[in-house]
Design a protein around this motif. Structure first.
Motif, PDB file in Angstrom:
ATOM      1  N   GLY A 290      41.724 -31.759 -63.823  1.00 22.83           N
ATOM      2  CA  GLY A 290      43.058 -31.512 -64.335  1.00 22.83           C
ATOM      3  C   GLY A 290      43.644 -30.181 -63.905  1.00 22.83           C
ATOM      4  O   GLY A 290      43.448 -29.732 -62.778  1.00 22.83           O
ATOM      5  N   ARG A 291      44.319 -29.529 -64.825  1.00 18.73           N
ATOM      6  CA  ARG A 291      45.034 -28.288 -64.564  1.00 18.73           C
ATOM      7  C   ARG A 291      44.078 -27.158 -64.167  1.00 18.73           C
ATOM      8  O   ARG A 291      42.972 -27.053 -64.681  1.00 18.73           O
ATOM      9  CB  ARG A 291      45.788 -27.892 -65.835  1.00 18.73           C
ATOM     10  CG  ARG A 291      46.611 -26.634 -65.716  1.00 18.73           C
ATOM     11  CD  ARG A 291      47.138 -26.221 -67.074  1.00 18.73           C
ATOM     12  NE  ARG A 291      47.968 -25.025 -67.006  1.00 18.73           N
ATOM     13  CZ  ARG A 291      48.169 -24.203 -68.031  1.00 18.73           C
ATOM     14  NH1 ARG A 291      47.619 -24.467 -69.213  1.00 18.73           N
ATOM     15  NH2 ARG A 291      48.912 -23.131 -67.877  1.00 18.73           N
ATOM     16  N   ASN A 292      44.526 -26.309 -63.233  1.00 16.17           N
ATOM     17  CA  ASN A 292      43.723 -25.160 -62.793  1.00 16.17           C
ATOM     18  C   ASN A 292      42.296 -25.584 -62.432  1.00 16.17           C
ATOM     19  O   ASN A 292      41.311 -25.045 -62.926  1.00 16.17           O
ATOM     20  CB  ASN A 292      43.700 -24.080 -63.874  1.00 16.17           C
ATOM     21  CG  ASN A 292      45.032 -23.372 -64.016  1.00 16.17           C
ATOM     22  OD1 ASN A 292      45.715 -23.104 -63.037  1.00 16.17           O
ATOM     23  ND2 ASN A 292      45.415 -23.092 -65.255  1.00 16.17           N
ATOM     24  N   GLN A 293      42.208 -26.551 -61.516  1.00 13.06           N
ATOM     25  CA  GLN A 293      40.906 -27.118 -61.166  1.00 13.06           C
ATOM     26  C   GLN A 293      39.953 -26.084 -60.568  1.00 13.06           C
ATOM     27  O   GLN A 293      38.753 -26.113 -60.831  1.00 13.06           O
ATOM     28  CB  GLN A 293      41.085 -28.277 -60.183  1.00 13.06           C
ATOM     29  CG  GLN A 293      39.832 -29.108 -59.966  1.00 13.06           C
ATOM     30  CD  GLN A 293      39.371 -29.802 -61.236  1.00 13.06           C
ATOM     31  OE1 GLN A 293      40.176 -30.382 -61.960  1.00 13.06           O
ATOM     32  NE2 GLN A 293      38.083 -29.748 -61.517  1.00 13.06           N
ATOM     33  N   MET A 294      40.460 -25.175 -59.770  1.00 19.40           N
ATOM     34  CA  MET A 294      39.578 -24.165 -59.185  1.00 19.40           C
ATOM     35  C   MET A 294      39.024 -23.235 -60.258  1.00 19.40           C
ATOM     36  O   MET A 294      37.829 -22.901 -60.254  1.00 19.40           O
ATOM     37  CB  MET A 294      40.312 -23.364 -58.104  1.00 19.40           C
ATOM     38  CG  MET A 294      40.603 -24.170 -56.852  1.00 19.40           C
ATOM     39  SD  MET A 294      41.208 -23.179 -55.454  1.00 19.40           S
ATOM     40  CE  MET A 294      42.787 -22.608 -56.088  1.00 19.40           C
ATOM     41  N   ALA A 295      39.878 -22.816 -61.182  1.00 18.44           N
ATOM     42  CA  ALA A 295      39.418 -21.953 -62.270  1.00 18.44           C
ATOM     43  C   ALA A 295      38.361 -22.670 -63.099  1.00 18.44           C
ATOM     44  O   ALA A 295      37.344 -22.082 -63.486  1.00 18.44           O
ATOM     45  CB  ALA A 295      40.598 -21.540 -63.154  1.00 18.44           C
TER      46      ALA A 295
ATOM     47  N   LEU B  70      55.140 -26.121 -60.734  1.00 20.98           N
ATOM     48  CA  LEU B  70      53.693 -26.284 -60.596  1.00 20.98           C
ATOM     49  C   LEU B  70      52.993 -24.935 -60.428  1.00 20.98           C
ATOM     50  O   LEU B  70      51.906 -24.724 -60.972  1.00 20.98           O
ATOM     51  CB  LEU B  70      53.374 -27.193 -59.406  1.00 20.98           C
ATOM     52  CG  LEU B  70      53.697 -28.679 -59.595  1.00 20.98           C
ATOM     53  CD1 LEU B  70      53.482 -29.445 -58.297  1.00 20.98           C
ATOM     54  CD2 LEU B  70      52.829 -29.277 -60.703  1.00 20.98           C
ATOM     55  N   THR B  71      53.604 -24.032 -59.698  1.00 15.82           N
ATOM     56  CA  THR B  71      53.017 -22.705 -59.504  1.00 15.82           C
ATOM     57  C   THR B  71      52.862 -21.983 -60.836  1.00 15.82           C
ATOM     58  O   THR B  71      51.829 -21.346 -61.097  1.00 15.82           O
ATOM     59  CB  THR B  71      53.881 -21.868 -58.547  1.00 15.82           C
ATOM     60  OG1 THR B  71      53.915 -22.511 -57.263  1.00 15.82           O
ATOM     61  CG2 THR B  71      53.314 -20.464 -58.390  1.00 15.82           C
ATOM     62  N   ALA B  72      53.875 -22.075 -61.688  1.00 15.30           N
ATOM     63  CA  ALA B  72      53.802 -21.432 -63.001  1.00 15.30           C
ATOM     64  C   ALA B  72      52.752 -22.100 -63.880  1.00 15.30           C
ATOM     65  O   ALA B  72      52.006 -21.428 -64.599  1.00 15.30           O
ATOM     66  CB  ALA B  72      55.168 -21.487 -63.680  1.00 15.30           C
ATOM     67  N   TRP B  73      52.673 -23.426 -63.829  1.00 17.81           N
ATOM     68  CA  TRP B  73      51.728 -24.180 -64.658  1.00 17.81           C
ATOM     69  C   TRP B  73      50.285 -23.938 -64.207  1.00 17.81           C
ATOM     70  O   TRP B  73      49.359 -23.937 -65.018  1.00 17.81           O
ATOM     71  CB  TRP B  73      52.076 -25.667 -64.576  1.00 17.81           C
ATOM     72  CG  TRP B  73      51.312 -26.536 -65.521  1.00 17.81           C
ATOM     73  CD1 TRP B  73      51.263 -26.440 -66.883  1.00 17.81           C
ATOM     74  CD2 TRP B  73      50.486 -27.651 -65.163  1.00 17.81           C
ATOM     75  NE1 TRP B  73      50.454 -27.434 -67.399  1.00 17.81           N
ATOM     76  CE2 TRP B  73      49.970 -28.189 -66.365  1.00 17.81           C
ATOM     77  CE3 TRP B  73      50.142 -28.257 -63.962  1.00 17.81           C
ATOM     78  CZ2 TRP B  73      49.129 -29.307 -66.389  1.00 17.81           C
ATOM     79  CZ3 TRP B  73      49.311 -29.368 -63.982  1.00 17.81           C
ATOM     80  CH2 TRP B  73      48.809 -29.874 -65.177  1.00 17.81           C
ATOM     81  N   LEU B  74      50.119 -23.700 -62.924  1.00 17.51           N
ATOM     82  CA  LEU B  74      48.787 -23.481 -62.349  1.00 17.51           C
ATOM     83  C   LEU B  74      48.522 -21.988 -62.142  1.00 17.51           C
ATOM     84  O   LEU B  74      47.836 -21.593 -61.211  1.00 17.51           O
ATOM     85  CB  LEU B  74      48.671 -24.222 -61.011  1.00 17.51           C
ATOM     86  CG  LEU B  74      48.890 -25.741 -61.057  1.00 17.51           C
ATOM     87  CD1 LEU B  74      49.020 -26.305 -59.649  1.00 17.51           C
ATOM     88  CD2 LEU B  74      47.744 -26.423 -61.797  1.00 17.51           C
TER      89      LEU B  74
END
Length: 371
Positions: free
Chosen positions: A162-167, A246-250
């Motif tokens: 989901g969101r911020n997959q790398m983190a 998307l940049t702000a959300w991620l």
């Protein structure tokens, strides 16, 4: 553009003996167009003789998903007591626990990609992800993000996508995604834990830095462009405003990507400075050491392609050890009469099966010697 795939490392492991290594793989990052790792040829016998053991879970190809990796998760694996050399399958990063498995000083590296590309790619190629969020395409997803609280969209498909997959894959908790200062501290910790963080859209340079980190010859990073997206499966285009949403959300992933992109620039500059002395003999060579090495790599890749590839085809037309699970990608029909060519195009499942057999043979040999 190249992409670093799990097959690349598995091939290197299959062919060569080297110091222990740990690669944090990210499933959504590995689909970048490219290469994720490939080189020369050696048979299974040599691999067995080299005694290279890949950390494998008891089942499947994920070492951890919803929780940080814990070495105790291997206690049900038949090969739990084997002396492992390589940690490279998907897991949530937890260095202390991973080192308990490898037991020795280990080179660690991973890869980052533009966060918007990561999410859009994941969203576009995984039908269940769209169903999970209840939208039909990325444009509807952007609208959903704009009209829904960030915390409400922290839910993850299968508990880990989901969101911020790398983190997430790097072990960060969703509880801190909105806390810029805390994320920065976590990034600095990660910087101290990885010997190299590669950048997907600069794959050739990444592989050159990797080969020097591991003291590999250039031939050890030549590759075919695996997992390349089919032309008709291109990602949907985003408007400038959609990308901003998307940049702000991620934001957490953006912090990670921007930080390690800057660090990568520093690594390349440092490499050029350190290697420049080797070029002093040629006063008319104005190319940087990195440019020279990447040119050599691209030339070697073209020679490999010419020698080994008979045809590029859609994945569904492939069979056996060359077929992947995802039909959105292109694969290769290989000239198997050329020794070692098959290793460059084998699928991840095929490599995992080879290394599972190798681990089982270790157990069998140990039991026989103890008996």
């Amino acid at each position: 553009m190249a992409v670093i795939t799990i097959q690349f490392l598995l091939m290197k492991i299959f062919e060569f003996k080297f110091q222990k290594i740990c690669f944090l793989e990210k499933p959504q990052v590995r689909r970048y167009r490219h290469c994720k790792h490939h080189i020369s040829q050696v048979h299974e016998k040599k691999t067995c003789n080299n005694k290279l053991n890949v950390v494998l879970p008891a089942n499947g190809n994920y070492l951890s998903t919803t929780q940080l990796f814990n070495h105790a998760s291997l206690k049900t694996a038949k090969w739990k007591d084997v002396d492992f050399d390589v940690f490279c399958l998907h897991s949530r990063w937890n260095k202390d626990e991973i080192m308990k498995v490898l037991r020795e000083e280990t080179r660690t590296f991973t890869i980052v990609r533009d966060p918007v590309e990561v999410f859009v790619s994941m969203f576009h190629f995984q039908d269940p992800v769209r169903e999970f969020y209840g939208v039909k395409d990325i444009h509807e997803m952007v609208n959903l993000i704009q009209n829904t609280s960030a915390s409400a969209l922290n839910k993850r498909w299968l508990g880990f996508v989901g969101r911020n997959q790398m983190a997430w894959d790097m072990g960060l908790s969703p509880d801190i995604f909105e806390d810029t200062e805390t994320v920065t501290k976590e990034i600095e910790r990660l910087d101290s834990e990885f010997d190299l963080v590669m950048v997907a859209h600069r794959m050739d340079e990444s592989l050159i830095l990797l080969r020097h980190l591991l003291n590999w010859p250039l031939q050890n990073v030549i590759h075919l462009n695996l997992n390349r997206r089919r032309a008709e499966k291109r990602l949907p285009s985003l408007s400038t405003d959609e990308r901003k949403v998307l940049t702000a959300w991620l934001a957490a992933d953006v912090q990670i990507f921007e930080y390690f992109s800057r660090r990568f620039d520093e690594r390349v500059a440092q490499f050029n400075q350190q290697q420049s002395s080797f070029l002093m003999g040629n006063l008319f060579n104005f190319n940087s050491p990195m440019k020279i090495e990447t040119q050599l790599l691209r030339k070697a890749n073209k020679e490999l392609y010419k020698r080994c590839v008979l045809q590029e085809v859609a994945n569904e037309k492939l069979t056996g050890k060359f077929k992947e699970h995802n039909n959105n990608i292109v694969g290769f029909i290989i000239n198997e009469e050329k020794q070692g060519c098959d290793l460059y195009a084998m699928s991840e499942p095929a490599y995992l099966k080879l290394f599972e057999h190798l681990l089982l043979s270790r157990i069998s040999n140990t039991s026989t010697s103890n008996g």
